[in-house]
Motif scaffolding. Structure first.
Motif, PDB file in Angstrom:
ATOM      1  N   GLU A 196       0.516  -0.957   0.104  1.00  0.00           N
ATOM      2  CA  GLU A 196      -0.164  -0.507  -0.169  1.00  0.00           C
ATOM      3  C   GLU A 196       1.620   1.089  -0.237  1.00  0.00           C
ATOM      4  N   THR A 197       1.884   1.251   0.090  1.00  0.00           N
ATOM      5  CA  THR A 197       2.637   1.970   0.222  1.00  0.00           C
ATOM      6  C   THR A 197       4.158   2.125  -0.387  1.00  0.00           C
ATOM      7  N   MET A 198       3.967   2.900  -1.196  1.00  0.00           N
ATOM      8  CA  MET A 198       5.259   3.626  -2.240  1.00  0.00           C
ATOM      9  C   MET A 198       4.583   4.184  -2.621  1.00  0.00           C
ATOM     10  N   GLY A 199       6.002   4.696  -3.891  1.00  0.00           N
ATOM     11  CA  GLY A 199       5.897   5.732  -4.308  1.00  0.00           C
ATOM     12  C   GLY A 199       7.527   6.411  -5.289  1.00  0.00           C
ATOM     13  N   TRP A 200       7.345   7.279  -5.658  1.00  0.00           N
ATOM     14  CA  TRP A 200       8.740   8.161  -6.803  1.00  0.00           C
ATOM     15  C   TRP A 200       9.610   8.961  -5.670  1.00  0.00           C
ATOM     16  N   VAL A 201      10.267   9.072  -6.186  1.00  0.00           N
ATOM     17  CA  VAL A 201      11.695  10.280  -5.244  1.00  0.00           C
ATOM     18  C   VAL A 201      13.329   9.983  -6.072  1.00  0.00           C
ATOM     19  N   ARG A 202      13.540  11.526  -6.008  1.00  0.00           N
ATOM     20  CA  ARG A 202      14.797  11.353  -6.852  1.00  0.00           C
ATOM     21  C   ARG A 202      15.682  10.730  -6.560  1.00  0.00           C
ATOM     22  N   GLU A 203      16.597  10.032  -6.998  1.00  0.00           N
ATOM     23  CA  GLU A 203      18.030  10.177  -6.777  1.00  0.00           C
ATOM     24  C   GLU A 203      18.338  10.323  -5.518  1.00  0.00           C
ATOM     25  N   GLY A 204      19.492  11.668  -5.559  1.00  0.00           N
ATOM     26  CA  GLY A 204      19.597  12.367  -3.976  1.00  0.00           C
ATOM     27  C   GLY A 204      19.171  12.450  -3.258  1.00  0.00           C
ATOM     28  N   GLU A 205      17.909  12.459  -3.260  1.00  0.00           N
ATOM     29  CA  GLU A 205      17.135  12.622  -2.386  1.00  0.00           C
ATOM     30  C   GLU A 205      16.990  11.103  -0.917  1.00  0.00           C
ATOM     31  N   LEU A 206      16.379  10.259  -2.333  1.00  0.00           N
ATOM     32  CA  LEU A 206      16.639   9.358  -1.476  1.00  0.00           C
ATOM     33  C   LEU A 206      18.180   8.605  -0.876  1.00  0.00           C
ATOM     34  N   LEU A 207      18.493   8.810  -1.704  1.00  0.00           N
ATOM     35  CA  LEU A 207      20.670   8.413  -1.202  1.00  0.00           C
ATOM     36  C   LEU A 207      20.938   8.916  -0.154  1.00  0.00           C
ATOM     37  N   LYS A 208      20.295  10.569   0.440  1.00  0.00           N
ATOM     38  CA  LYS A 208      21.227  11.143   1.651  1.00  0.00           C
ATOM     39  C   LYS A 208      19.822  10.841   2.897  1.00  0.00           C
ATOM     40  N   LYS A 209      18.957  10.205   2.836  1.00  0.00           N
ATOM     41  CA  LYS A 209      17.964   9.641   3.293  1.00  0.00           C
ATOM     42  C   LYS A 209      18.130   8.541   4.080  1.00  0.00           C
ATOM     43  N   VAL A 210      19.255   7.554   3.174  1.00  0.00           N
ATOM     44  CA  VAL A 210      18.595   6.462   3.931  1.00  0.00           C
ATOM     45  C   VAL A 210      20.128   5.570   3.647  1.00  0.00           C
ATOM     46  N   VAL A 211      19.777   3.878   4.716  1.00  0.00           N
ATOM     47  CA  VAL A 211      21.503   3.254   4.120  1.00  0.00           C
ATOM     48  C   VAL A 211      20.950   1.844   4.340  1.00  0.00           C
ATOM     49  N   PRO A 212      21.482   1.133   3.427  1.00  0.00           N
ATOM     50  CA  PRO A 212      21.545  -0.098   2.962  1.00  0.00           C
ATOM     51  C   PRO A 212      21.294  -1.215   4.459  1.00  0.00           C
ATOM     52  N   VAL A 213      20.557  -1.665   4.764  1.00  0.00           N
ATOM     53  CA  VAL A 213      20.082  -2.615   5.657  1.00  0.00           C
ATOM     54  C   VAL A 213      21.472  -3.844   6.205  1.00  0.00           C
ATOM     55  N   ASP A 214      22.341  -3.315   5.230  1.00  0.00           N
ATOM     56  CA  ASP A 214      23.542  -4.453   5.874  1.00  0.00           C
ATOM     57  C   ASP A 214      23.725  -3.927   6.906  1.00  0.00           C
ATOM     58  N   PRO A 215      24.605  -4.899   8.282  1.00  0.00           N
ATOM     59  CA  PRO A 215      25.565  -3.929   8.945  1.00  0.00           C
ATOM     60  C   PRO A 215      26.587  -3.431   8.564  1.00  0.00           C
TER      61      PRO A 215
END
Length: 334
Positions: A119-138
């Motif tokens: 139910e929760t999905m959408g589009w985001v600019r790549e630059g903004e995405l990478l600034k606000k996320v981190v891979p789940v790998d420890p």
């Protein structure tokens, strides 16, 4: 209790054997390939539009189905036709579902579709995405935490506090510095050299080949065999720090009491932090390389110094300067 005394040479052989085991993997690093294995994403189950978009994308270090964790307070996902907005919040997991290239977008032409659930999905600019996320790998999360400005500031404050405390202890003759002490072990010096080398390699990778570090960030591995040459050297240093650190603890707690060991480890930790910050900064301006050579020469010369300890306890194996009561276990050696 009376125990027999043993000459220190057997312990030196033991230390030499430990050291040879620690240094042996380094010999194989020169045989490794520089090929970096990046996982490939399968495009069989996606639309032709997505395939065409991916063909126009520049080289990326993450793929479809890559998993991320939101690190900012919130991230806004746009709904086509870019009118509605769905927020996702810190700590929530996202998966990359699709790419899209918008050539007319002057801010960021690459858009990424991510989903938290059905139910929760959408589009985001790549630059903004990478600034606000981190891979789940420890490993990636550790790199993100370790490289953040807050962590660096914490290390600076900790190093200053530790060095200040040690300076006061040395002036009052309550404690000796790591490089001028009665601890008969080569491992602390090797540990500081490994830390300095790792910091220099890290700064070099960031400065000269940042794309290799970015690949490693999104596709991390603890196995040097899977990494390019310079990253394999860096990873060997990291493993060396872990192994030599354990050897240092083993040697330290066989020579001194817990209280002295605590203060010694505080000094060792402060020195390692200082060396990390110093070589990370100076290598960026090329000053760190001659400094590293000079420091390595100084460390190897200090290792060759004559041992302070000629005996070892027959009960616990702790090193001793002279016969008598063992300062570690209290056994009497004659």
């Amino acid at each position: 209790m009376t125990m027999s005394i043993f000459h220190h040479k057997p312990n030196q052989k033991k230390v030499g054997f430990k050291l040879s085991l620690l240094l042996l993997p380094v010999l194989f690093s020169f045989l490794f390939s520089c090929r970096y294995q990046v996982p490939e994403s399968s495009l069989k189950a996606v639309s032709q539009k997505t395939k065409d978009s991916v063909d126009y994308l520049p080289e990326h270090y993450y793929t479809l189905n890559s998993n991320f964790e939101v690190t900012s307070d919130s991230l806004l996902l746009q709904q086509l036709p870019l009118i509605d907005v769905l927020p996702v919040y810190k700590g929530e997991k996202l998966v990359v579902a699709e790419f899209m290239v918008q050539a007319a977008d002057t801010v960021d032409s690459v858009w990424v579709k991510v989903a938290r659930d059905q139910e929760t999905m959408g589009w985001v600019r790549e630059g903004e995405l990478l600034k606000k996320v981190v891979p789940v790998d420890p490993i990636s999360q550790f790199i993100h935490l370790f490289s953040s400005s807050h962590t660096v500031a914490f290390f600076v404050i900790l190093a200053l506090f530790g060095m200040g405390y040690l300076y006061r202890a040395v002036r009052k003759k309550r404690l000796q510095l790591i490089w001028f002490n009665d601890i008969d072990s080569i491992f602390p010096n090797i540990l500081t050299l490994l830390m300095a080398t790792a910091a220099t390699l890290y700064s070099s990778i960031q400065h000269f080949v940042p794309d290799i570090w970015e690949r490693f960030y999104y596709n991390p591995s603890l196995n040097p065999l899977d990494l390019p040459f310079i990253l394999s050297l860096f990873m060997f240093n990291v493993w060396g720090i872990v192994l030599v650190g354990l050897a240092t603890l083993d040697d330290l707690f066989h020579q001194v009491r817990v209280e002295a060991a605590f203060f010694y480890l505080l000094g060792l930790m402060s020195c390692c932090i200082f060396l990390y910050l110093f070589f990370t900064f100076t290598a960026y301006y090329y000053i760190g390389y001659p400094c590293l050579v000079l420091y390595a020469v100084w460390v190897f010369r200090s290792i060759k110094r004559t041992s302070h300890y000629k005996f070892s306890c027959g009960n616990c194996g702790a090193k001793m300067k002279s016969k008598g009561t063992c300062p570690h276990c209290g056994a009497i050696n004659e």
